[in-house]
Design a protein around this motif. Structure first.
Motif, PDB file in Angstrom:
ATOM      1  N   UNK A 154      21.262  11.483  13.980  1.00  0.00           N
ATOM      2  CA  UNK A 154      20.208  12.441  14.301  1.00  0.00           C
ATOM      3  C   UNK A 154      19.932  13.366  13.122  1.00  0.00           C
ATOM      4  N   UNK A 155      20.995  13.821  12.433  1.00  0.00           N
ATOM      5  CA  UNK A 155      20.804  14.724  11.290  1.00  0.00           C
ATOM      6  C   UNK A 155      19.967  14.059  10.205  1.00  0.00           C
ATOM      7  N   UNK A 156      20.258  12.796   9.926  1.00  0.00           N
ATOM      8  CA  UNK A 156      19.492  12.055   8.923  1.00  0.00           C
ATOM      9  C   UNK A 156      18.022  11.960   9.338  1.00  0.00           C
ATOM     10  N   UNK A 157      17.796  11.705  10.623  1.00  0.00           N
ATOM     11  CA  UNK A 157      16.429  11.625  11.145  1.00  0.00           C
ATOM     12  C   UNK A 157      15.711  12.967  10.976  1.00  0.00           C
ATOM     13  N   UNK A 158      16.390  14.053  11.333  1.00  0.00           N
ATOM     14  CA  UNK A 158      15.769  15.376  11.238  1.00  0.00           C
ATOM     15  C   UNK A 158      15.480  15.750   9.792  1.00  0.00           C
ATOM     16  N   UNK A 159      16.367  15.337   8.878  1.00  0.00           N
ATOM     17  CA  UNK A 159      16.121  15.581   7.453  1.00  0.00           C
ATOM     18  C   UNK A 159      14.874  14.842   6.986  1.00  0.00           C
ATOM     19  N   UNK A 160      14.747  13.604   7.418  1.00  0.00           N
ATOM     20  CA  UNK A 160      13.570  12.816   7.053  1.00  0.00           C
ATOM     21  C   UNK A 160      12.302  13.441   7.627  1.00  0.00           C
ATOM     22  N   UNK A 161      12.383  13.895   8.865  1.00  0.00           N
ATOM     23  CA  UNK A 161      11.217  14.491   9.510  1.00  0.00           C
ATOM     24  C   UNK A 161      10.839  15.801   8.819  1.00  0.00           C
ATOM     25  N   UNK A 162      11.858  16.528   8.331  1.00  0.00           N
ATOM     26  CA  UNK A 162      11.588  17.763   7.588  1.00  0.00           C
ATOM     27  C   UNK A 162      10.927  17.457   6.259  1.00  0.00           C
ATOM     28  N   UNK A 163      11.384  16.359   5.622  1.00  0.00           N
ATOM     29  CA  UNK A 163      10.838  15.956   4.328  1.00  0.00           C
ATOM     30  C   UNK A 163       9.430  15.381   4.483  1.00  0.00           C
ATOM     31  N   UNK A 164       9.220  14.632   5.586  1.00  0.00           N
ATOM     32  CA  UNK A 164       7.915  13.991   5.825  1.00  0.00           C
ATOM     33  C   UNK A 164       7.413  14.430   7.213  1.00  0.00           C
ATOM     34  N   UNK A 165       6.853  15.615   7.350  1.00  0.00           N
ATOM     35  CA  UNK A 165       6.443  16.134   8.662  1.00  0.00           C
ATOM     36  C   UNK A 165       5.426  15.249   9.378  1.00  0.00           C
ATOM     37  N   UNK A 179       9.276   5.931  10.538  1.00  0.00           N
ATOM     38  CA  UNK A 179      10.712   6.115  10.740  1.00  0.00           C
ATOM     39  C   UNK A 179      11.105   5.463  12.058  1.00  0.00           C
ATOM     40  N   UNK A 180      11.956   4.466  11.971  1.00  0.00           N
ATOM     41  CA  UNK A 180      12.462   3.808  13.176  1.00  0.00           C
ATOM     42  C   UNK A 180      13.624   4.615  13.731  1.00  0.00           C
ATOM     43  N   UNK A 181      13.519   5.031  14.991  1.00  0.00           N
ATOM     44  CA  UNK A 181      14.573   5.843  15.605  1.00  0.00           C
ATOM     45  C   UNK A 181      15.359   5.042  16.638  1.00  0.00           C
ATOM     46  N   UNK A 182      15.247   3.725  16.547  1.00  0.00           N
ATOM     47  CA  UNK A 182      15.878   2.857  17.554  1.00  0.00           C
ATOM     48  C   UNK A 182      17.399   2.879  17.489  1.00  0.00           C
ATOM     49  N   UNK A 183      17.973   3.228  16.308  1.00  0.00           N
ATOM     50  CA  UNK A 183      19.425   3.156  16.143  1.00  0.00           C
ATOM     51  C   UNK A 183      20.093   4.524  16.094  1.00  0.00           C
ATOM     52  N   UNK A 184      19.398   5.559  16.499  1.00  0.00           N
ATOM     53  CA  UNK A 184      19.995   6.902  16.512  1.00  0.00           C
ATOM     54  C   UNK A 184      20.722   7.089  17.846  1.00  0.00           C
ATOM     55  N   UNK A 185      22.051   7.169  17.844  1.00  0.00           N
ATOM     56  CA  UNK A 185      22.816   7.197  19.106  1.00  0.00           C
ATOM     57  C   UNK A 185      22.415   8.333  20.031  1.00  0.00           C
ATOM     58  N   UNK A 202       0.797  -1.222   0.000  1.00  0.00           N
ATOM     59  CA  UNK A 202       0.000   0.000   0.000  1.00  0.00           C
ATOM     60  C   UNK A 202       0.827   1.268   0.000  1.00  0.00           C
ATOM     61  N   UNK A 203       2.036   1.194  -0.500  1.00  0.00           N
ATOM     62  CA  UNK A 203       2.882   2.383  -0.596  1.00  0.00           C
ATOM     63  C   UNK A 203       3.548   2.799   0.701  1.00  0.00           C
ATOM     64  N   UNK A 204       3.489   1.946   1.731  1.00  0.00           N
ATOM     65  CA  UNK A 204       4.125   2.288   3.009  1.00  0.00           C
ATOM     66  C   UNK A 204       5.643   2.265   2.850  1.00  0.00           C
ATOM     67  N   UNK A 205       6.296   3.277   3.427  1.00  0.00           N
ATOM     68  CA  UNK A 205       7.752   3.320   3.419  1.00  0.00           C
ATOM     69  C   UNK A 205       8.271   3.349   4.854  1.00  0.00           C
ATOM     70  N   UNK A 206       9.363   2.632   5.065  1.00  0.00           N
ATOM     71  CA  UNK A 206       9.924   2.472   6.404  1.00  0.00           C
ATOM     72  C   UNK A 206      11.403   2.821   6.349  1.00  0.00           C
ATOM     73  N   UNK A 207      11.797   3.780   7.188  1.00  0.00           N
ATOM     74  CA  UNK A 207      13.188   4.247   7.203  1.00  0.00           C
ATOM     75  C   UNK A 207      13.833   3.918   8.547  1.00  0.00           C
TER      76      UNK A 207
END
Length: 1210
Positions: free
Chosen positions: A179-190, A216-222, A169-174
């Protein structure tokens, strides 16, 4: 990723893992459906602990697993062998003097003694309760390590990589790693949803139809996994798992000054009851906070403890928000678009600052709060007084957000901490935290009392803390200490006491369940495990959303466009009859014109997958015209909503004359409302149906207690003769009566698309759907009038019983009848009139449940016994003893009491629990404890054994002897965890004088044994055991001439010789229960073959401020005659007791009715484990002792044990 499953641990072929072996040998698996979960929980604990775990750790680790069958005791006992209690157990060095050391207790005991083989009367049931217990030595710790699966080294060396995955169904999982990569993703997909353990989002997606296209899985963000101990407090990353937080808090509490860790202790204590170990291992701190649940256990504590939340935006800027200001509304927090919760800062507590946690729920372990709270006070010395300098009073479960009691806080600041402050604060608090009468969650008055009780406890606790250090002038009354006594549950203990009276090679021995090894290794097959043919379709039901309404239109336009859709089938499509029912045909397979409950089946959708079928079924649009519903027994009585011809009476003596005669010194009246209960079998209903020979035959595999009812129902719906429909059942994952009749209407719905499309169709109900549509234990209303003397002798009982049948008759009339039969329990009542009626209501049809009305009848009786005792100011036990019926007593339905063991059972129990002494100890405790109270009780029971419908008391069996000496048995009973197949195999083995391992029972099948009665009524072992014995004896009679002619060294040689002599080695056995029958026209007869007696003692402690309770001790004595398998019978008793404990004290069905206006009309709110709480491991009695009556040989009619004794003696 490295995954170890239960199948990977061990198997019957390659050898069981020690964890699996321990559970199997300890009788810790009954239906087996929950067993793999327990095995893996224990295995995970062993793998994660560097040293053998303590008993406390083992019980904590298992508390997140549920079991409906065993009562948990054998599971705990099984895994105690892994707890290090004595070094000698692990070093193989035994103490001197030859004493065996129990690995469970570390003390000498008899659990290591050798096996008993064929002894006539050997004591069984040691402290471990095992016939052949497993010690740690037998498991061998060194071999355990050598055999263990290792974590693959290549995965240890492998570096983590960022991931991007695409789903349906078009679900995407990141999965970002920075942290920067996470924030970029959150900016792209609010609108993206952040996940760690998915414990909340998964529920929203699966059960609340939430749509989250970007995860977005944030389990591996130090940066989000930091857990740092700083000079001024604790910094906690938002992705930190709750279990890790719990571990660090324990370290901090142990290492830092006690005054600094008040907040840490409060959070640590709250985490103990937050959830099971498995959930805490994956759930994150930040996830729990940002979910902003109004019943969050932790959010009130963060707010009270002065925590700060650090929030980071897409540019890396961090701002700080006080926890008190973070929660804005229902599920709404102070996070702007693109922002995420970075970390939590928990400051150390100050001198004279006290933080305390509170929570009350239905079940202590792994349950959502009814009300919770976090409270903090900071005291400063002003002159000779201690004044409130700062305070926080935060409640959860009382509003849309965690609620700050601001008025109370404002009042407290600057006030002196004394008794006057308490009284005024309680008055303000009462108005400060309002709860509307229709507040979601209900139980409004109770929750209001909790709000006040929590603050009262907090005041006493702080006062006691200050008093301990000598800071307060005003001392606290010692009787108040019970209000703040911390809950501490020691490890449970248990004993099982029985005699082993064996007959032949197997009967009477406490052998392990025949499927135990398959179950502990995850290899046991249930209906859903059966491999489906390649062209199988999957089904989902289209269900009514109204309690009572006309169907105006059904629109399947959207459903037809759904992926994988293969068809929608309605009432017009039924090839045979649309009218079904186990007794009368008052149900419809598919509702045609009207619906009479929420959850009634209107149609069935089939599609290529289970998920697609569910999705399509939700797109079927139905238009209704609503009609007024009947939603309670009282409404049914008010509007005379009864099933036709359901009114029944049982009469003995003359009640009216007795009441008017003056013989009764007192007459009392009252009512008893008895609630229902969900079966909560672990395996939901499942059926696989397929046509054979182009539809000339229909075969099915179903999770059912009554395969013959499936045959009859499906044949009727399809217009086929019974002989062309076959139902097979290998085993079911629990039933308890719930799969006796209510599984049949599901098969009836599924057979229609299967037959019309000529394709296999499978349905597996989701848990919430199963609970919503399949009915429960009947609720009852009993209205009584009792006359008695001042000496306590009961002279007259006039009783009216009403049960809630729901929207069809099903078995409700028979359930009512058994309740009427058992309404005297064990008492001699000269004049008795019991009337009963079956109420029609707009709920799904209620059905059979363990006891089948008997428990409801008896619990109503014990309530009016209690009422009599209160009137006379005597103990209920005295009243019971005065009124016990004697041997030869004629019961109110005309049957004579024979072979009564009531007094033997009662006296043995009374001596075992030392009742007079325990009562005195309890009285003394209550005298000195103001807020915690204890109670004790002894209750007897009498239960009639037989179906009360005469024709159902028959059983068939088919026995084949093969030329290698092995035996295949098929009978009409279903194995559902109660050990029926094991007992039947024991009967066959003993009859042929062969080892139990030579007997095999594969499945229950209607083409082998037709016309079978349901596996129910506690009669299956008697009936099918006798039927198998009949078949065995036929074969033995044919073998006898060959056996007499020649000497044979083995049974296999004899079987081969008989085959060569053309002797038929196959036989059909049959049995009917003799000398029973009842005539309702005259209200007299012999409905039961015999009665079995039991008695139970319990001691319970309750916190009167919160309702929190636990069972300190339970002792049970049961008369089962000569048991076919005492270990299995003990397991059934323990499981039934804990299930009954749940019914009486924990479990509550909440329907949308006048008492629950916050629930949609006619809907079931408690439709899953999140809202309906069965007992967990921490709810069982701390001391749990079960005995089978010994030393009394009853000549019961035609039971397998009795028949075998006769055959062997002759």
């Amino acid at each position: 990723m490295h995954i170890i499953t239960v199948e990977g641990l061990g198997s019957c072929q390659s050898g069981l893992h020690p964890v699996q072996e321990a559970l199997a040998q300890a009788h810790g698996s009954q239906c087996g459906f929950c067993t793999p979960g327990f095995v893996m929980s224990m295995y995970a604990l062993l793998r994660s602990n560097k040293v053998p775990p303590s008993e406390e750790q083992i019980e904590e680790c298992l508390s997140g697993n549920l079991c409906r069958c065993t009562g948990y005791r054998p599971i705990i006992d099984a895994f105690r062998v892994f707890a290090k209690t004595d070094n000698s157990v692990y070093t193989r060095s035994y103490p001197t003097h030859g004493e065996f050391i129990c690995p469970s207790s570390g003390k000498p005991c008899s659990c290591g003694e050798g096996k008993v083989h064929n002894s006539e009367s050997s004591a069984g049931g040691s402290t471990c309760g095992e016939h052949r217990p497993v010690s740690y030595n037998e498991i061998d710790g060194s071999l355990y390590k050598e055999k263990e699966l290792i974590f693959p080294p290549e995965l240890v060396l492998r570096n983590n990589l960022p991931l991007k995955l695409h789903g349906f169904g078009g679900i995407r999982w990141y999965r970002p790693l920075k942290l920067k990569h996470l924030l970029d993703l959150k900016s792209l997909y609010p609108a993206a949803k952040l996940v760690v353990g998915n414990t909340e989002v998964g529920i929203e997606i699966n059960f609340k139809n939430a749509q989250y296209p970007i995860l977005i899985s944030v389990s591996h963000v130090p940066e989000l996994n930091v857990l740092s101990i700083k000079e001024n407090g604790l910094e906690i990353g938002s992705s930190v798992r709750l279990s890790r937080l719990q571990e660090v808090l324990k370290e901090v509490i142990a290492e830092r000054e006690i005054h600094e860790t008040s907040s840490c202790r409060a959070i640590s204590e709250q985490l103990k009851w937050f959830a099971g170990k498995q959930v805490k291992n994956v759930a994150s701190v930040g996830g729990n906070i940002c979910t902003a649940s109004p019943i969050s256990d932790l959010n009130p504590l963060w707010m009270a403890a002065r925590a700060d939340f650090h929030i980071v935006d897409s540019k890396g800027n961090i701002r700080t928000v006080h926890a008190k200001d973070f929660f804005l509304g229902y599920r709404k927090v102070d996070l702007a678009q693109g922002e995420i919760l970075h970390s939590i800062f928990l400051p150390w507590s100050r001198h004279f600052e006290f933080v305390k946690e509170f929570k009350q729920s239905h079940r202590r372990e792994d349950d959502i709060a009814l009300v919770n709270a976090g409270m903090r006070v900071y005291l400063e010395e002003v002159g000779s007084n201690w004044q409130v300098s700062d305070v926080s009073i935060i409640y959860g479960g009382v509003a849309a957000v965690s609620l700050i009691a601001a008025k109370t806080e404002n009042f407290l600041i600057g006030k002196t901490w004394d008794k006057n402050l308490l009284q005024t604060a309680l008055k303000i608090l009462k108005d400060n935290v309002p709860l509307a009468g229709d507040a979601p969650g209900g139980m409004v008055e109770f929750r209001k009392s909790l709000i006040l009780s929590f603050f009262f406890k907090f005041f006493l606790w702080v006062t006691q803390q200050m008093n301990t250090n000598g800071f307060l002038k005003e001392s606290m009354d010692g009787t108040h200490l019970s209000a703040i006594q911390p809950y501490s549950r020691p490890c449970s203990s248990a004993s099982q006491n029985y005699e082993i009276t064996s007959v032949g090679t197997a009967v009477g021995l406490p052998v392990v369940h025949q499927s135990a090894k398959l179950q502990v290794s995850g290899r046991a097959e249930y209906t859903d495990d059966i491999a489906t043919p390649p062209n199988t379709l999957h089904a989902a039901l289209v269900l009514s959303k109204k309690a009572h309404a006309r169907i105006l239109s059904i629109d399947d336009t959207l459903a037809r466009t759904s992926p994988g859709f293969a068809g929608l089938f309605l009432a017009k499509d039924v090839p045979g009859s649309n009218k079904i029912g186990p007794v009368v045909h008052d149900e419809e397979v598919f509702a045609s014109e009207k619906v009479t409950c929420v959850g009634q089946v209107i149609g069935i959708v089939v599609a290529d997958t289970h998920g697609n079928a569910k999705a399509a079924s939700k797109k079927v649009e139905i238009e209704y015209e609503e009609l007024p519903p009947i939603l309670s027994i009282r409404d049914a009585i008010k509007y005379e909503s009864f099933f036709p011809n359901s009114k029944k009476y049982l009469v003995k003596g003359d009640v009216e004359w007795c009441f008017q005669s003056g013989l009764c010194d007192k007459v009392i009246e009252g009512e008893v409302q008895v609630g229902g209960q969900e079966h909560f079998y672990l395996e939901p209903n499942c059926s696989l149906i397929w046509p054979v020979d182009g539809g000339n035959e229909v075969h099915m595999i179903s999770s059912t207690q009554a395969p013959q009812k499936h045959v009859v129902t499906v044949a009727r719906v399809l217009g086929l003769p019974f002989s062309k429909v076959v139902c097979k059942t290998k085993r079911i994952g629990g039933g308890f009566g719930g799969k006796e009749t209510r599984s049949a209407f599901i098969a009836a719905a599924v057979c229609v698309p299967s037959y019309l499309l000529n394709r296999p169709v499978k349905i597996t109900l989701d848990r919430d759907v199963d609970m919503m549509i399949t009915g429960q234990r009947h609720s009852f209303l009993g209205k009584y009038k009792v006359g008695f003397t001042n000496a306590g002798k009961i002279l007259a009982l006039d009783l009216e019983l009403y049960n809630n049948a729901g929207n069809s008759l099903d078995l409700s009339a028979a359930v009512l009848e058994r309740a009427m039969f058992h309404s005297d329990n064990v008492y001699d009542i000269p004049h008795i009139r019991v009337g009963g009626q079956v109420c029609y209501t707009n709920y799904p049809s209620n059905t059979a449940f363990r006891g089948f009305g008997g428990p409801q009848g008896m619990i109503i009786t014990e309530n009016w016994i209690q009422h009599v005792a209160m009137e006379l100011q005597r103990s209920p036990e005295e009243i019971r003893e005065i009124n016990f019926h004697p041997e030869g007593h004629i019961l109110h339905y005309g049957q004579q009491v024979q072979n009564s063991t009531l007094n033997l059972v009662w006296d043995e129990l009374k001596a075992a629990c030392d009742f007079p002494k325990v009562r005195e100890v309890v009285n003394q405790f209550n005298l000195h404890s103001r807020w915690r109270k204890r109670g004790v009780a002894m209750i007897p029971t009498k239960f009639g054994i037989s179906f009360t419908t005469k024709f159902m008391n028959q059983a068939g069996a088919l026995v084949h002897v093969y030329t290698d000496g092995t035996v295949l048995v098929t009978h009409g009973g279903v194995e559902m965890g109660q050990g029926l197949h094991t007992k039947i195999a024991q009967v066959a083995a003993t009859s042929f004088n062969i080892p139990l391992s030579s007997v095999f029972i594969s499945e229950t099948s209607t083409d082998k044994v037709p016309n079978s009665s349901p596996t129910a009524a506690s009669a299956s072992s008697d009936m099918y055991g006798a039927a198998v014995l009949d078949a065995c004896e036929q074969i033995k009679a044919r073998m006898k001439p060959i056996a007499d002619r020649n000497q044979h060294s083995s049974f296999s040689q004899l079987a081969l010789s008989c085959h060569l002599e053309r002797v038929d080695l196959s036989a059909h056995g049959f049995y009917i229960t003799p000398d029973i029958g009842f005539d309702w026209k005259v209200g007299k007869g012999i409905p039961f073959s015999y009665h079995t007696y039991g008695a139970a003692f319990a001691e319970v402690e309750i916190d009167t401020l919160t309702g929190d309770f636990y069972t300190r001790t339970a002792n049970i004595v049961m008369d089962l005659g000569n048991s076919l398998n005492p270990a299995i019978d003990i397991g059934q008793i323990e499981g039934a007791f804990v299930q009954g404990l749940g019914w009486a004290a924990l479990e509550e069905l909440k329907w949308g009715d006048a008492d629950h206006k916050w629930i949609r009309t006619g809907n079931l709110f408690t439709s899953g484990p999140g809202t309906y709480k069965i007992p967990s491991l921490n709810d069982i009695p701390l001391n749990f002792h079960v005995s089978l009556l010994k030393g009394y040989q009853i000549q019961r009619p035609s039971t397998p044990q009795r028949l075998l004794v006769n055959h062997h003696s002759s």
